[in-house]
Design an enzyme around this catalytic site. Structure first.
Site, PDB file in Angstrom:
ATOM      1  N   TYR A  48      -3.515  37.452   2.683  1.00 35.27           N
ATOM      2  CA  TYR A  48      -4.631  37.113   1.787  1.00 35.27           C
ATOM      3  C   TYR A  48      -5.682  36.292   2.526  1.00 35.27           C
ATOM      4  O   TYR A  48      -6.854  36.665   2.576  1.00 35.27           O
ATOM      5  CB  TYR A  48      -4.076  36.336   0.602  1.00 35.27           C
ATOM      6  CG  TYR A  48      -5.086  35.952  -0.460  1.00 35.27           C
ATOM      7  CD1 TYR A  48      -5.607  36.916  -1.331  1.00 35.27           C
ATOM      8  CD2 TYR A  48      -5.486  34.627  -0.612  1.00 35.27           C
ATOM      9  CE1 TYR A  48      -6.511  36.553  -2.317  1.00 35.27           C
ATOM     10  CE2 TYR A  48      -6.395  34.270  -1.607  1.00 35.27           C
ATOM     11  CZ  TYR A  48      -6.902  35.232  -2.452  1.00 35.27           C
ATOM     12  OH  TYR A  48      -7.796  34.873  -3.425  1.00 35.27           O
ATOM     13  N   VAL A  81      -1.133  27.227 -13.294  1.00 36.81           N
ATOM     14  CA  VAL A  81      -1.550  26.843 -14.645  1.00 36.81           C
ATOM     15  C   VAL A  81      -0.903  27.769 -15.675  1.00 36.81           C
ATOM     16  O   VAL A  81      -0.312  27.309 -16.669  1.00 36.81           O
ATOM     17  CB  VAL A  81      -3.092  26.864 -14.785  1.00 36.81           C
ATOM     18  CG1 VAL A  81      -3.498  26.609 -16.225  1.00 36.81           C
ATOM     19  CG2 VAL A  81      -3.734  25.827 -13.853  1.00 36.81           C
ATOM     20  N   SER A  82      -0.967  29.076 -15.420  1.00 34.24           N
ATOM     21  CA  SER A  82      -0.384  30.004 -16.394  1.00 34.24           C
ATOM     22  C   SER A  82       1.136  29.850 -16.432  1.00 34.24           C
ATOM     23  O   SER A  82       1.729  29.890 -17.518  1.00 34.24           O
ATOM     24  CB  SER A  82      -0.804  31.440 -16.090  1.00 34.24           C
ATOM     25  OG  SER A  82      -0.622  31.734 -14.732  1.00 34.24           O
ATOM     26  N   PHE A 103       2.937  27.115 -15.982  1.00 39.34           N
ATOM     27  CA  PHE A 103       3.298  25.911 -16.752  1.00 39.34           C
ATOM     28  C   PHE A 103       3.059  26.125 -18.246  1.00 39.34           C
ATOM     29  O   PHE A 103       3.871  25.707 -19.084  1.00 39.34           O
ATOM     30  CB  PHE A 103       2.505  24.697 -16.265  1.00 39.34           C
ATOM     31  CG  PHE A 103       2.954  24.151 -14.919  1.00 39.34           C
ATOM     32  CD1 PHE A 103       4.120  24.610 -14.312  1.00 39.34           C
ATOM     33  CD2 PHE A 103       2.203  23.173 -14.270  1.00 39.34           C
ATOM     34  CE1 PHE A 103       4.536  24.112 -13.076  1.00 39.34           C
ATOM     35  CE2 PHE A 103       2.612  22.664 -13.038  1.00 39.34           C
ATOM     36  CZ  PHE A 103       3.776  23.133 -12.435  1.00 39.34           C
ATOM     37  N   GLY A 148       5.936  18.211  -5.815  1.00 38.29           N
ATOM     38  CA  GLY A 148       4.763  18.221  -6.694  1.00 38.29           C
ATOM     39  C   GLY A 148       3.664  17.282  -6.224  1.00 38.29           C
ATOM     40  O   GLY A 148       2.762  16.949  -7.000  1.00 38.29           O
TER      41      GLY A 148
HETATM   42  P1  NAD Z   1      -6.881  38.962 -10.827  1.00 39.40           P
HETATM   43  O1  NAD Z   1      -5.654  39.376 -10.098  1.00 39.40           O
HETATM   44  O2  NAD Z   1      -6.774  38.714 -12.290  1.00 39.40           O
HETATM   45  O3  NAD Z   1      -8.035  40.045 -10.622  1.00 39.40           O
HETATM   46  C1  NAD Z   1      -8.130  40.904  -9.530  1.00 39.40           C
HETATM   47  C2  NAD Z   1      -8.518  42.285 -10.052  1.00 39.40           C
HETATM   48  O4  NAD Z   1      -8.678  43.188  -8.947  1.00 39.40           O
HETATM   49  C3  NAD Z   1      -7.447  42.897 -10.961  1.00 39.40           C
HETATM   50  O5  NAD Z   1      -8.058  43.438 -12.103  1.00 39.40           O
HETATM   51  C4  NAD Z   1      -6.820  43.979 -10.096  1.00 39.40           C
HETATM   52  O6  NAD Z   1      -6.262  45.020 -10.850  1.00 39.40           O
HETATM   53  C5  NAD Z   1      -8.012  44.406  -9.257  1.00 39.40           C
HETATM   54  N1  NAD Z   1      -7.623  45.045  -7.985  1.00 39.40           N
HETATM   55  C6  NAD Z   1      -6.707  44.606  -7.085  1.00 39.40           C
HETATM   56  N2  NAD Z   1      -6.639  45.467  -6.047  1.00 39.40           N
HETATM   57  C7  NAD Z   1      -7.553  46.447  -6.299  1.00 39.40           C
HETATM   58  C8  NAD Z   1      -7.941  47.631  -5.606  1.00 39.40           C
HETATM   59  N3  NAD Z   1      -7.374  47.974  -4.436  1.00 39.40           N
HETATM   60  N4  NAD Z   1      -8.895  48.422  -6.167  1.00 39.40           N
HETATM   61  C9  NAD Z   1      -9.464  48.082  -7.360  1.00 39.40           C
HETATM   62  N5  NAD Z   1      -9.127  46.989  -8.062  1.00 39.40           N
HETATM   63  C10 NAD Z   1      -8.181  46.187  -7.539  1.00 39.40           C
HETATM   64  O7  NAD Z   1      -7.447  37.693 -10.061  1.00 39.40           O
HETATM   65  P2  NAD Z   1      -8.720  36.773 -10.353  1.00 39.40           P
HETATM   66  O8  NAD Z   1      -8.233  35.389 -10.447  1.00 39.40           O
HETATM   67  O9  NAD Z   1      -9.550  37.328 -11.449  1.00 39.40           O
HETATM   68  O10 NAD Z   1      -9.490  36.905  -8.962  1.00 39.40           O
HETATM   69  C11 NAD Z   1     -10.658  37.689  -8.818  1.00 39.40           C
HETATM   70  C12 NAD Z   1     -11.224  37.488  -7.417  1.00 39.40           C
HETATM   71  O11 NAD Z   1     -11.526  36.108  -7.203  1.00 39.40           O
HETATM   72  C13 NAD Z   1     -10.271  37.903  -6.294  1.00 39.40           C
HETATM   73  O12 NAD Z   1     -11.011  38.529  -5.262  1.00 39.40           O
HETATM   74  C14 NAD Z   1      -9.725  36.594  -5.801  1.00 39.40           C
HETATM   75  O13 NAD Z   1      -9.351  36.661  -4.429  1.00 39.40           O
HETATM   76  C15 NAD Z   1     -10.892  35.657  -6.029  1.00 39.40           C
HETATM   77  N6  NAD Z   1     -10.439  34.248  -6.180  1.00 39.40           N
HETATM   78  C16 NAD Z   1      -9.843  33.838  -7.339  1.00 39.40           C
HETATM   79  C17 NAD Z   1      -9.401  32.520  -7.435  1.00 39.40           C
HETATM   80  C18 NAD Z   1      -8.771  31.986  -8.689  1.00 39.40           C
HETATM   81  O14 NAD Z   1      -8.366  30.819  -8.688  1.00 39.40           O
HETATM   82  N7  NAD Z   1      -8.692  32.697  -9.787  1.00 39.40           N
HETATM   83  C19 NAD Z   1      -9.544  31.653  -6.351  1.00 39.40           C
HETATM   84  C20 NAD Z   1     -10.127  32.124  -5.191  1.00 39.40           C
HETATM   85  C21 NAD Z   1     -10.579  33.438  -5.117  1.00 39.40           C
HETATM   86  N1  UDP Z   2       3.261  25.896  -8.064  1.00 35.51           N
HETATM   87  C1  UDP Z   2       4.273  25.218  -8.735  1.00 35.51           C
HETATM   88  N2  UDP Z   2       4.955  25.857  -9.732  1.00 35.51           N
HETATM   89  C2  UDP Z   2       4.655  27.137 -10.110  1.00 35.51           C
HETATM   90  C3  UDP Z   2       3.617  27.817  -9.444  1.00 35.51           C
HETATM   91  C4  UDP Z   2       2.951  27.175  -8.416  1.00 35.51           C
HETATM   92  O1  UDP Z   2       4.566  24.054  -8.434  1.00 35.51           O
HETATM   93  O2  UDP Z   2       5.321  27.634 -11.026  1.00 35.51           O
HETATM   94  C5  UDP Z   2       2.506  25.183  -7.019  1.00 35.51           C
HETATM   95  C6  UDP Z   2       2.351  25.941  -5.709  1.00 35.51           C
HETATM   96  O3  UDP Z   2       3.438  25.706  -4.850  1.00 35.51           O
HETATM   97  C7  UDP Z   2       1.051  25.360  -5.189  1.00 35.51           C
HETATM   98  C8  UDP Z   2       0.253  25.035  -6.453  1.00 35.51           C
HETATM   99  O4  UDP Z   2       1.202  24.987  -7.508  1.00 35.51           O
HETATM  100  O5  UDP Z   2       1.307  24.164  -4.501  1.00 35.51           O
HETATM  101  C9  UDP Z   2      -0.824  26.062  -6.783  1.00 35.51           C
HETATM  102  O6  UDP Z   2      -0.210  27.332  -6.758  1.00 35.51           O
HETATM  103  P1  UDP Z   2      -0.975  28.662  -7.183  1.00 35.51           P
HETATM  104  O7  UDP Z   2      -0.037  29.794  -6.909  1.00 35.51           O
HETATM  105  O8  UDP Z   2      -1.509  28.513  -8.550  1.00 35.51           O
HETATM  106  O9  UDP Z   2      -2.251  28.725  -6.228  1.00 35.51           O
HETATM  107  P2  UDP Z   2      -2.523  28.446  -4.682  1.00 35.51           P
HETATM  108  O10 UDP Z   2      -1.284  27.913  -4.014  1.00 35.51           O
HETATM  109  O11 UDP Z   2      -2.920  29.773  -4.142  1.00 35.51           O
HETATM  110  O12 UDP Z   2      -3.591  27.443  -4.704  1.00 35.51           O
END
Ligand code: NAD
Ligand code: UDP
Length: 313
Positions: free
Chosen positions: A143, A186-187, A189, A205
């Site tokens: 990623y 978040v989801s 928890f 934590g």
């Molecule tokens: P999400 O997983 O809910 O959404 C991603 C979407 O992309 C999904 O609908 C999935 O079906 C679609 N997808 C995945 N692979 C695909 C492919 N090969 N072709 C077409 N569609 C595809 O995640 P999100 O939280 O909504 O994230 C959206 C974007 O924001 C992502 O690019 C993610 O990397 C970026 N982002 C999100 C966060 C966050 O905290 N939510 C943080 C940093 C970056």
């Molecule tokens: N995490 C946790 N419990 C969970 C899911 C995640 O303690 O059930 C922790 C995880 O190890 C990380 C932080 O929460 O330190 C955020 O995780 P998340 O997967 O949401 O995002 P990212 O690590 O990509 O920021």
């Protein structure tokens, strides 16, 4: 305008589609439904200017659009690690395909990049000019590294082919419509407490994250798209919490008697994360408005309603 949203049936994408339609744009939503679903956008089906197409961004596509919000990519570690090679293809080949499209039709393209480009950051809070501390061969690399390469591709198409680009670096974003099986903290928890299960905190934590409410994020993203600045620009809420503090906050809002259990910390889990949002503030005039307590309340209400509908017993 005709606006393409890749990953539009996902969590952030579905909120973005909604806002774009409300502004009067025509929205074309592309998604392969890996982590997104029709149910995220079903309420938009009655909108005459909304169109949903099942398409994998790994395959090229011919369209005529003015703007491309390129979000397609699984975002939760659980899902992007499910098939890491596919994640790399999505991020790299998908971005090449969308840049090719942008180049052909002269559309402006915005990449949803991530705070993960900073890896386990040694600079705190993270500014955009920090190059990061990323393990190239770990379980998060599919990623992190492919998002870094997607940023590289954006800038090379910009320099080489004059493609009009924008790059947003999104920090942990949460809100209504996250999938109950999303796997992010978040989801997890919220679902755990609502189901009467213990909250699973990884490690002790003490690692930190800064949580941004989805409406704020989408606002920042749209400002960046329509402004003159290419980026990268961090968009996130700089209020930083330990994961244990987050667990306690969710527990206290849903069920103060819920148990918190500690599980092993996954490898390469970043120890700290907080955006420096000086650029977003000064260049976009953007500021997060919804703070954690309020954002959690709204998100919990949404999950409550969905879990009740799915499990009427
Ligand atoms: P999400 O997983 O809910 O959404 C991603 C979407 O992309 C999904 O609908 C999935 O079906 C679609 N997808 C995945 N692979 C695909 C492919 N090969 N072709 C077409 N569609 C595809 O995640 P999100 O939280 O909504 O994230 C959206 C974007 O924001 C992502 O690019 C993610 O990397 C970026 N982002 C999100 C966060 C966050 O905290 N939510 C943080 C940093 C970056
Ligand atoms: N995490 C946790 N419990 C969970 C899911 C995640 O303690 O059930 C922790 C995880 O190890 C990380 C932080 O929460 O330190 C955020 O995780 P998340 O997967 O949401 O995002 P990212 O690590 O990509 O920021």
């Amino acid at each position: 305008m005709r606006v393409l949203v890749t990953g539009g049936a996902g969590f952030i994408g579905s909120h973005l589609c909604e806002r774009l339609l409300a502004q009067g744009h025509e929205v074309l939503c592309l998604d392969n439904f890996f982590t997104g679903s029709r149910s995220n956008v079903i309420h938009l089906f009655s909108e005459p200017y909304f169109e949903l197409v099942r398409h994998d961004v790994i395959e090229p596509i011919l369209l005529e659009v003015d703007r491309i919000y390129h979000l397609a990519c699984p975002a939760s570690p659980v899902h992007y690690q499910f098939n890491p090679v596919k994640t790399i293809k999505t991020s790299v080949i998908g971005t090449i395909n969308m840049l090719g499209l942008a180049k052909r039709v002269k559309a402006r393209i915005l990449l949803a990049s991530t705070s993960e480009v900073y890896g386990d950051p040694l600079v705190h809070p993270q500014t955009e000019d920090y190059w990061g501390n990323v393990n190239p061969i770990g379980i998060r690399s599919c990623y992190d590294e492919s998002k870094r390469l997607a940023e590289t591709l954006m800038f090379d198409y910009h320099r080489q082919n004059d493609v009009d680009i924008r790059i947003i670096r999104i920090f942990n974003t949460y809100g209504p419509r996250m999938n109950e099986n999303d796997g992010r903290v978040v989801s997890n928890f919220i679902v755990q407490t609502l189901r009467g299960q213990a909250l699973t905190v990884y490690g002790e934590g003490q690692q930190t994250r800064s949580f941004c409410y989805v409406d704020d994020l989408v606002d920042g993203m749209m400002r960046l798209m329509e402004g003159p600045h290419v980026g990268p620009i961090n968009v996130g809420n700089p209020n930083e919490f330990t994961i244990l503090q987050l667990a306690e906050a969710v527990r206290d809002l849903v069920n103060p008697d819920a148990e918190i259990v500690f599980k092993p910390l996954p490898s390469d889990d970043p120890r700290q994360r907080q955006p420096d949002i000086t650029r977003a503030r000064t260049l976009l005039g953007w500021e997060p408005r919804v703070q954690l307590q309020e954002g959690l309340k709204r998100t919990i209400a949404d999950f409550k309603q969905r879990l009740l509908t799915h499990h009427p017993e």
